[in-house]
Write a protein that holds these residues in place. Structure first.
Motif, PDB file in Angstrom:
ATOM      1  N   TYR A   3       0.828  -1.207   0.000  1.00 57.28           N
ATOM      2  CA  TYR A   3       0.000   0.000   0.000  1.00 57.28           C
ATOM      3  C   TYR A   3       0.859   1.253   0.000  1.00 57.28           C
ATOM      4  CZ  TYR A   3      -3.361   3.506   1.405  1.00 57.28           C
ATOM      5  OH  TYR A   3      -4.144   4.633   1.455  1.00 57.28           O
ATOM      6  N   ARG A   4       0.565   2.189  -0.910  1.00 56.29           N
ATOM      7  CA  ARG A   4       1.269   3.475  -0.945  1.00 56.29           C
ATOM      8  C   ARG A   4       0.219   4.574  -0.870  1.00 56.29           C
ATOM      9  NH1 ARG A   4       6.046   3.604  -0.412  1.00 56.29           N
ATOM     10  NH2 ARG A   4       5.024   2.748   1.376  1.00 56.29           N
ATOM     11  N   HIS A  18      -9.416  13.700   7.753  1.00 57.66           N
ATOM     12  CA  HIS A  18      -8.631  14.833   8.229  1.00 57.66           C
ATOM     13  C   HIS A  18      -9.520  15.973   8.732  1.00 57.66           C
ATOM     14  CE1 HIS A  18      -5.164  13.100   5.668  1.00 57.66           C
ATOM     15  NE2 HIS A  18      -5.140  12.616   6.895  1.00 57.66           N
ATOM     16  N   ASP A  39       0.018   8.469  16.385  1.00 61.35           N
ATOM     17  CA  ASP A  39      -0.431   8.110  15.024  1.00 61.35           C
ATOM     18  C   ASP A  39       0.219   6.758  14.728  1.00 61.35           C
ATOM     19  OD1 ASP A  39      -1.175   8.200  12.303  1.00 61.35           O
ATOM     20  OD2 ASP A  39      -0.785  10.350  12.179  1.00 61.35           O
ATOM     21  N   HIS A  41      -0.197   4.620  12.277  1.00 57.52           N
ATOM     22  CA  HIS A  41       0.106   4.350  10.853  1.00 57.52           C
ATOM     23  C   HIS A  41       0.257   5.716  10.187  1.00 57.52           C
ATOM     24  CE1 HIS A  41      -1.804   0.666  12.263  1.00 57.52           C
ATOM     25  NE2 HIS A  41      -1.330   0.026  11.204  1.00 57.52           N
ATOM     26  N   ALA A  42       1.456   6.300  10.317  1.00 55.10           N
ATOM     27  CA  ALA A  42       1.591   7.739  10.059  1.00 55.10           C
ATOM     28  C   ALA A  42       1.706   8.119   8.587  1.00 55.10           C
ATOM     29  CB  ALA A  42       2.805   8.269  10.821  1.00 55.10           C
ATOM     30  N   GLY A  43       2.227   7.224   7.750  1.00 49.23           N
ATOM     31  CA  GLY A  43       2.472   7.611   6.358  1.00 49.23           C
ATOM     32  C   GLY A  43       3.687   8.525   6.266  1.00 49.23           C
ATOM     33  N   TYR A  47       2.222  14.910   0.952  1.00 47.21           N
ATOM     34  CA  TYR A  47       2.195  14.193  -0.334  1.00 47.21           C
ATOM     35  C   TYR A  47       2.242  15.173  -1.495  1.00 47.21           C
ATOM     36  CZ  TYR A  47       0.944  10.442   2.770  1.00 47.21           C
ATOM     37  OH  TYR A  47       0.972   9.525   3.790  1.00 47.21           O
ATOM     38  N   GLY A 101      -0.573  15.165   5.373  1.00 46.93           N
ATOM     39  CA  GLY A 101      -1.088  13.949   5.997  1.00 46.93           C
ATOM     40  C   GLY A 101      -1.356  14.208   7.471  1.00 46.93           C
ATOM     41  N   SER A 102      -1.831  13.165   8.156  1.00 46.99           N
ATOM     42  CA  SER A 102      -2.223  13.336   9.556  1.00 46.99           C
ATOM     43  C   SER A 102      -1.080  13.847  10.450  1.00 46.99           C
ATOM     44  CB  SER A 102      -2.813  12.035  10.097  1.00 46.99           C
ATOM     45  OG  SER A 102      -1.982  10.926   9.825  1.00 46.99           O
ATOM     46  N   GLU A 120       5.599   4.251  11.693  1.00 46.68           N
ATOM     47  CA  GLU A 120       5.455   3.919  10.271  1.00 46.68           C
ATOM     48  C   GLU A 120       6.382   2.740  10.003  1.00 46.68           C
ATOM     49  OE1 GLU A 120       3.574   4.754   7.453  1.00 46.68           O
ATOM     50  OE2 GLU A 120       4.854   3.208   6.617  1.00 46.68           O
ATOM     51  N   ARG A 144       8.314   1.053  13.477  1.00 44.82           N
ATOM     52  CA  ARG A 144       7.870  -0.236  14.007  1.00 44.82           C
ATOM     53  C   ARG A 144       6.371  -0.385  13.831  1.00 44.82           C
ATOM     54  NH1 ARG A 144       7.851   0.658  20.565  1.00 44.82           N
ATOM     55  NH2 ARG A 144       6.975  -1.413  20.532  1.00 44.82           N
ATOM     56  N   ASP A 145       5.897  -1.583  14.091  1.00 38.46           N
ATOM     57  CA  ASP A 145       4.477  -1.878  13.975  1.00 38.46           C
ATOM     58  C   ASP A 145       3.676  -0.986  14.936  1.00 38.46           C
ATOM     59  OD1 ASP A 145       1.998  -3.101  13.654  1.00 38.46           O
ATOM     60  OD2 ASP A 145       2.454  -4.644  15.142  1.00 38.46           O
ATOM     61  N   LEU A 164      -4.716   8.100  16.719  1.00 39.99           N
ATOM     62  CA  LEU A 164      -5.296   7.848  15.392  1.00 39.99           C
ATOM     63  C   LEU A 164      -4.796   6.484  14.919  1.00 39.99           C
ATOM     64  CD1 LEU A 164      -6.852   8.747  12.801  1.00 39.99           C
ATOM     65  CD2 LEU A 164      -4.684   9.663  11.975  1.00 39.99           C
ATOM     66  N   PRO A 167      -4.924   2.240   9.452  1.00 36.74           N
ATOM     67  CA  PRO A 167      -4.136   1.232   8.723  1.00 36.74           C
ATOM     68  C   PRO A 167      -4.508   1.161   7.245  1.00 36.74           C
ATOM     69  CG  PRO A 167      -5.854   0.161   9.999  1.00 36.74           C
ATOM     70  CD  PRO A 167      -5.985   1.624  10.268  1.00 36.74           C
ATOM     71  N   PRO A 168      -3.673   0.488   6.445  1.00 38.51           N
ATOM     72  CA  PRO A 168      -3.926   0.454   4.997  1.00 38.51           C
ATOM     73  C   PRO A 168      -4.986  -0.553   4.553  1.00 38.51           C
ATOM     74  CG  PRO A 168      -1.849  -0.627   5.518  1.00 38.51           C
ATOM     75  CD  PRO A 168      -2.365  -0.071   6.803  1.00 38.51           C
TER      76      PRO A 168
HETATM   77  C1  LIG Z   1      -3.495   4.969   5.241  1.00 38.52           C
HETATM   78  S1  LIG Z   1      -1.781   5.202   5.329  1.00 38.52           S
HETATM   79  C2  LIG Z   1      -1.611   6.412   6.603  1.00 38.52           C
HETATM   80  C3  LIG Z   1      -2.042   7.785   6.254  1.00 38.52           C
HETATM   81  C4  LIG Z   1      -1.853   8.791   7.340  1.00 38.52           C
HETATM   82  N1  LIG Z   1      -2.381   8.327   8.623  1.00 38.52           N
HETATM   83  C5  LIG Z   1      -2.523  10.092   6.964  1.00 38.52           C
HETATM   84  O1  LIG Z   1      -3.702  10.286   7.297  1.00 38.52           O
HETATM   85  O2  LIG Z   1      -1.867  10.929   6.352  1.00 38.52           O
HETATM   86  C6  LIG Z   1      -1.232   3.744   6.156  1.00 38.52           C
HETATM   87  C7  LIG Z   1       0.250   3.715   6.419  1.00 38.52           C
HETATM   88  O3  LIG Z   1       0.522   2.646   7.333  1.00 38.52           O
HETATM   89  C8  LIG Z   1       1.780   2.075   7.014  1.00 38.52           C
HETATM   90  N2  LIG Z   1       1.776   0.754   7.665  1.00 38.52           N
HETATM   91  C9  LIG Z   1       1.333  -0.442   7.195  1.00 38.52           C
HETATM   92  N3  LIG Z   1       1.374  -1.372   8.170  1.00 38.52           N
HETATM   93  C10 LIG Z   1       1.841  -0.766   9.291  1.00 38.52           C
HETATM   94  C11 LIG Z   1       2.064  -1.187  10.636  1.00 38.52           C
HETATM   95  N4  LIG Z   1       1.804  -2.434  11.036  1.00 38.52           N
HETATM   96  N5  LIG Z   1       2.539  -0.283  11.519  1.00 38.52           N
HETATM   97  C12 LIG Z   1       2.805   0.997  11.146  1.00 38.52           C
HETATM   98  N6  LIG Z   1       2.602   1.450   9.885  1.00 38.52           N
HETATM   99  C13 LIG Z   1       2.112   0.591   8.975  1.00 38.52           C
HETATM  100  C14 LIG Z   1       1.821   2.090   5.509  1.00 38.52           C
HETATM  101  O4  LIG Z   1       3.147   2.038   5.029  1.00 38.52           O
HETATM  102  C15 LIG Z   1       1.127   3.436   5.203  1.00 38.52           C
HETATM  103  O5  LIG Z   1       2.069   4.461   5.083  1.00 38.52           O
END
Ligand SMILES: C[S@@+](CC[C@H](N)C(=O)[O-])C[C@H]1O[C@@H](n2cnc3c(N)ncnc32)[C@H](O)[C@@H]1O
Length: 281
Positions: A3-4, A18, A39, A41-43, A47, A101-102, A120, A144-145, A164, A167-168
Motif C-alpha cells: 500500500y502506498r 482529516h 499516530d 500508521h503515520a504515512g 504528499y 497527511g495526519s 510507520e 515499528r508496527d 489515530l 491502517p492500509p
Molecule cells: C493509510 S496510510 C496512513 C495515512 C496517514 N495516517 C494520513 O492520514 O496521512 C497507512 C500507512 O501505514 C503504514 N503501515 C502499514 N502497516 C503498518 C504497521 N503495522 N505499523 C505501522 N505502519 C504501517 C503504511 O506504510 C502506510 O504508510
C-alpha cells in the motif's frame, strides 16, 4: 506492504478523516494542559500532488480539489477552516501542490508542550516522514508496527490526548488487529480519545468491528460514516467511516453539520452519511 498512500492522498476518504481529526484536535487544544498525539500508521507526512502516484489516480481532484473550489455554508466553512488553512499553506496557485497527511496536520495544530508519537513501518516512508516532520523536538518517530507500539505508548504521561489508528487495510484481518489494539490500549488508558478509520469495502466487517468494540464494554463510542456513491462490492471504495471512542464535546453535532456538506460536495453517485452513538456514558 504494497500500500502506498501517495496514490490516494487528498481523496474523499482523506478529506473525511482529516476534517474530523482536525476538529478533534482543535477541541483538545482548547485546554491549556499538554496532550499527546499518537499516530500508529503515520504515512509520510505530506504528499506531492504533482508526483506520478497522485497524477496517476487523480483522486485528489475529486476530494480536496473539489472542497477547495467550493463555497460551503458559513457554518461549515468555519468548521473546515483550521483544516483548509493548513492545506492552503501547501497549495499555491502555481507550482507543486502538496497535501498534508495526519502527522503534519497534528504538528501544525499542537502546541509547544504537546508531544507527537508517530509509527510507520515502510522504511522508505519512515525516511520521508523524518524529513517532513522529524526535525521538531516534540516529534518522536518509530519505525515499528504501530499496533505493538501503541501498547507501549499508553497511558501517556500527560494523561490527555488522541490516538489515530489509520491502517492500509491490505490484510483481510485488519479489523481484528484494530479491535485487539484498541481494547488492549483502552484497558490501560480508558480516557484517551481514539479515532479509528476504516473503509466501507466490507460493510459486514465494519459492522462486526463496531459491534465488537461495544460488546467488549467500551463506553462513549461514536460511529461516523460517509459515502460518495452507492456500495458496490465489485467497485472501488464508495465510502469510509471513523469510530471515535471518548468523542470530544461537540464533535457529534459538528459531524452532523460537516458530513451533509461534504457528501454534497464529494458525491459522485448517491452519497450519504451517518452519525450514530453506539454507546453512551
Ligand atoms: C493509510 S496510510 C496512513 C495515512 C496517514 N495516517 C494520513 O492520514 O496521512 C497507512 C500507512 O501505514 C503504514 N503501515 C502499514 N502497516 C503498518 C504497521 N503495522 N505499523 C505501522 N505502519 C504501517 C503504511 O506504510 C502506510 O504508510
Amino acid at each position: 506492504m504494497n500500500y502506498r498512500h501517495a496514490f490516494h492522498a487528498g481523496n474523499f476518504a482523506d478529506v473525511f478523516k482529516h476534517a474530523l481529526l482536525t476538529r478533534l484536535l482543535v477541541y483538545l487544544t482548547r485546554k491549556d494542559s499538554p496532550l499527546r498525539y499518537v499516530d500508529t500508521h503515520a504515512g509520510v507526512g505530506a504528499y506531492d500532488l504533482s508526483g506520478p502516484e497522485a497524477e496517476r489516480t487523480g483522486e485528489w481532484r475529486a476530494g480536496i480539489g473539489r472542497v477547495l473550489a467550493a463555497s460551503p455554508s458559513p457554518q461549515v466553512a468555519g468548521l473546515l477552516q483550521p483544516f483548509l488553512d493548513i492545506v492552503r499553506e501547501s497549495f499555491p496557485d502555481e507550482g507543486p501542490r502538496r497535501y498534508p497527511g495526519s502527522p503534519l496536520l497534528a504538528k501544525r495544530l499542537l502546541r509547544r508542550g504537546d508531544r507527537l508519537m508517530l509509527c510507520e513501518l515502510h522504511p522508505q516512508d519512515v525516511r520521508k516522514l523524518e524529513v517532513e516532520v522529524g526535525r521538531d523536538r516534540r516529534v518522536t518517530i518509530e519505525a515499528r508496527d504501530g499496533y505493538a507500539a501503541l501498547n507501549a505508548f499508553v497511558p501517556p504521561p500527560e494523561r490527555r490526548g488522541l490516538v489515530l489508528i489509520d491502517p492500509p487495510f491490505e490484510q483481510r484481518d485488519e479489523f481484528s488487529h484494530m479491535l485487539n489494539a484498541l481494547l488492549k490500549a483502552h484497558r490501560k488508558w480508558n480516557t484517551g480519545v481514539y479515532a479509528l478509520w476504516y473503509p466501507l469495502k466490507d460493510p459486514a466487517g465494519a459492522g462486526w468491528f463496531c459491534d465488537s468494540v461495544v460488546k467488549a464494554g467500551v463506553r462513549r463510542v461514536l460511529r461516523v460514516e460517509f459515502e460518495v456513491s452507492a456500495y458496490d462490492p465489485a467497485g472501488p471504495m464508495s465510502g469510509c467511516g471513523m469510530l471515535i471512542v471518548n468523542p470530544t464535546h461537540g464533535i457529534e453535532a459538528e459531524a452532523r453539520l460537516l458530513l451533509p456538506e461534504l457528501a454534497r460536495l464529494l458525491a459522485v453517485g448517491q452519497g450519504g452519511w451517518k452519525v450514530e452513538e453506539l454507546a453512551g456514558e
